[in-house]
Design an enzyme around this catalytic site. Structure first.
Site, PDB file in Angstrom:
ATOM      1  CG  HIS A 185      -4.994  -6.585  -0.240  1.00 44.64           C
ATOM      2  ND1 HIS A 185      -6.128  -6.812   0.487  1.00 44.64           N
ATOM      3  CD2 HIS A 185      -4.978  -7.501  -1.250  1.00 44.64           C
ATOM      4  CE1 HIS A 185      -6.795  -7.822  -0.079  1.00 44.64           C
ATOM      5  NE2 HIS A 185      -6.119  -8.254  -1.133  1.00 44.64           N
ATOM      6  CE  LYS A 217      -3.825  -2.302   2.472  1.00 44.16           C
ATOM      7  NZ  LYS A 217      -4.473  -2.463   3.796  1.00 44.16           N
ATOM      8  CD  GLU A 255      -8.190  -9.812  -3.284  1.00 42.20           C
ATOM      9  OE1 GLU A 255      -8.915  -9.548  -2.322  1.00 42.20           O
ATOM     10  OE2 GLU A 255      -6.993 -10.144  -3.153  1.00 42.20           O
ATOM     11  CG  ASN A 304      -3.052  -2.753   7.231  1.00 46.34           C
ATOM     12  OD1 ASN A 304      -2.953  -2.291   6.095  1.00 46.34           O
ATOM     13  ND2 ASN A 304      -4.101  -3.447   7.633  1.00 46.34           N
ATOM     14  CE1 TYR A 308      -9.815  -4.459   1.158  1.00 47.00           C
ATOM     15  CE2 TYR A 308      -9.574  -2.441  -0.106  1.00 47.00           C
ATOM     16  CZ  TYR A 308      -9.056  -3.379   0.762  1.00 47.00           C
ATOM     17  OH  TYR A 308      -7.754  -3.257   1.203  1.00 47.00           O
TER      18      TYR A 308
HETATM   19  P1  ADP Z   1      -6.995  -7.345   5.783  1.00 53.78           P
HETATM   20  O1  ADP Z   1      -6.280  -6.296   4.961  1.00 53.78           O
HETATM   21  O2  ADP Z   1      -6.133  -7.798   6.949  1.00 53.78           O
HETATM   22  O3  ADP Z   1      -7.538  -8.485   4.968  1.00 53.78           O
HETATM   23  P2  ADP Z   1      -9.741  -6.348   5.947  1.00 53.78           P
HETATM   24  O4  ADP Z   1      -9.993  -7.016   4.642  1.00 53.78           O
HETATM   25  O5  ADP Z   1     -10.665  -6.657   7.078  1.00 53.78           O
HETATM   26  O6  ADP Z   1      -8.251  -6.617   6.468  1.00 53.78           O
HETATM   27  O7  ADP Z   1      -9.765  -4.761   5.749  1.00 53.78           O
HETATM   28  C1  ADP Z   1      -9.151  -4.166   4.632  1.00 53.78           C
HETATM   29  C2  ADP Z   1      -8.336  -2.959   5.061  1.00 53.78           C
HETATM   30  O8  ADP Z   1      -9.209  -1.965   5.615  1.00 53.78           O
HETATM   31  C3  ADP Z   1      -7.326  -3.222   6.182  1.00 53.78           C
HETATM   32  O9  ADP Z   1      -6.111  -3.769   5.732  1.00 53.78           O
HETATM   33  C4  ADP Z   1      -7.165  -1.852   6.769  1.00 53.78           C
HETATM   34  O10 ADP Z   1      -6.299  -1.032   5.997  1.00 53.78           O
HETATM   35  C5  ADP Z   1      -8.580  -1.269   6.674  1.00 53.78           C
HETATM   36  N1  ADP Z   1      -9.377  -1.527   7.880  1.00 53.78           N
HETATM   37  C6  ADP Z   1      -9.982  -2.684   8.216  1.00 53.78           C
HETATM   38  N2  ADP Z   1     -10.666  -2.562   9.374  1.00 53.78           N
HETATM   39  C7  ADP Z   1     -10.483  -1.286   9.780  1.00 53.78           C
HETATM   40  C8  ADP Z   1     -10.937  -0.538  10.902  1.00 53.78           C
HETATM   41  N3  ADP Z   1     -11.708  -1.076  11.830  1.00 53.78           N
HETATM   42  N4  ADP Z   1     -10.584   0.772  11.010  1.00 53.78           N
HETATM   43  C9  ADP Z   1      -9.813   1.318  10.061  1.00 53.78           C
HETATM   44  N5  ADP Z   1      -9.352   0.677   8.978  1.00 53.78           N
HETATM   45  C10 ADP Z   1      -9.679  -0.608   8.821  1.00 53.78           C
HETATM   46 MG    MG Z   2      -9.096  -8.553   3.539  1.00 55.09          MG
END
Ligand code: ADP
Ligand code: MG
Length: 202
Positions: free
Chosen positions: A160, A15, A171, A157, A55
């Site tokens: 992805h 990212k 994807e 974080n 998403y």
């Molecule tokens: P992952 O990336 O670990 O698969 P998710 O698919 O649940 O996580 O969410 C996609 C992205 O959305 C996350 O990597 C993060 O950047 C953001 N995100 C998810 N949950 C939250 C939250 N509660 N508050 C803020 N950002 C979030």
């Molecule tokens: Mg995810």
């Protein structure tokens, strides 16, 4: 014919914060050293439509992600901003669009046995505050839901990574054309996957 496990694939995106923090090499190394094979890579600046489609690959994403956020608040003894997972996820998605369109990202396809779960394990849990030490998110980020919610943004974080084989397939089709994916042999595959290890001793 059923595919061998070594043909599993997953999509990884570094990212915008990963690029800005000069962690491209470090992140690629983490996946490379697992024994996975890089079969496609490109730098691009995604637009909001791509992020929305990305998403939407998993129809359950809104429910799962919203629930995960609520549970994380409750576990820490903090009241969640809403008790409706969909409402929380709509806000997350809007913030994700801003986050992921803010600069270049690097999209990659990694191939190898159990690519999806192996990459998720090395990447670490979604919220860096609680991701395991030793995972990429656990080692390089200090962000939390509490801070990102207070500031009205997505949690940063770095990465992805696809959550399931089905998600990975959708994807990959969204981010890469077929001819951008390279089929090749990696010498290392012999020691990872061949049934008989021979030809080592002279
Ligand atoms: P992952 O990336 O670990 O698969 P998710 O698919 O649940 O996580 O969410 C996609 C992205 O959305 C996350 O990597 C993060 O950047 C953001 N995100 C998810 N949950 C939250 C939250 N509660 N508050 C803020 N950002 C979030
Ligand atoms: Mg995810």
């Amino acid at each position: 014919m059923k595919k061998h496990l070594k043909e599993d694939r997953t999509l990884v995106i570094i990212k915008p914060d990963g690029i800005q923090r000069s962690l491209i090499g470090e992140i690629i190394e983490r996946y490379e050293r697992l024994g996975l094979k890089l079969v496609a890579i490109k730098m691009t600046v995604p637009n909001a439509t791509l992020v929305e489609k990305h998403y939407s690959s998993d129809p359950e994403w809104k429910k799962v992600t919203g629930t995960k956020a609520i549970e994380s608040y409750l576990k820490k003894g903090i009241k969640p901003p809403s008790n409706d997972p969909i409402e929380i996820s709509n806000k997350i998605l809007a913030n994700l669009k801003k986050y992921l369109t803010s600069g270049p990202v690097i999209a990659m396809i990694w191939e190898g046995a159990h690519a999806v779960p192996v990459v998720r394990k090395a990447t670490g849990g979604t919220e860096p505050l609680t991701s395991d030490v030793g995972s990429i998110r656990g080692d390089f980020v200090l962000d939390s839901y509490q801070m990102s919610d207070t500031d009205g943004r997505a949690v940063r974080n770095l990465i992805h990574a696809s959550g399931s084989n089905d998600e990975a397939e959708k994807e990959i089709a969204l981010w890469f054309k077929k001819d951008e994916i390279v089929k090749y042999k990696h010498i290392q595959e012999k020691i990872l996957y061949d049934v008989n290890i021979d030809g080592i001793l002279e």
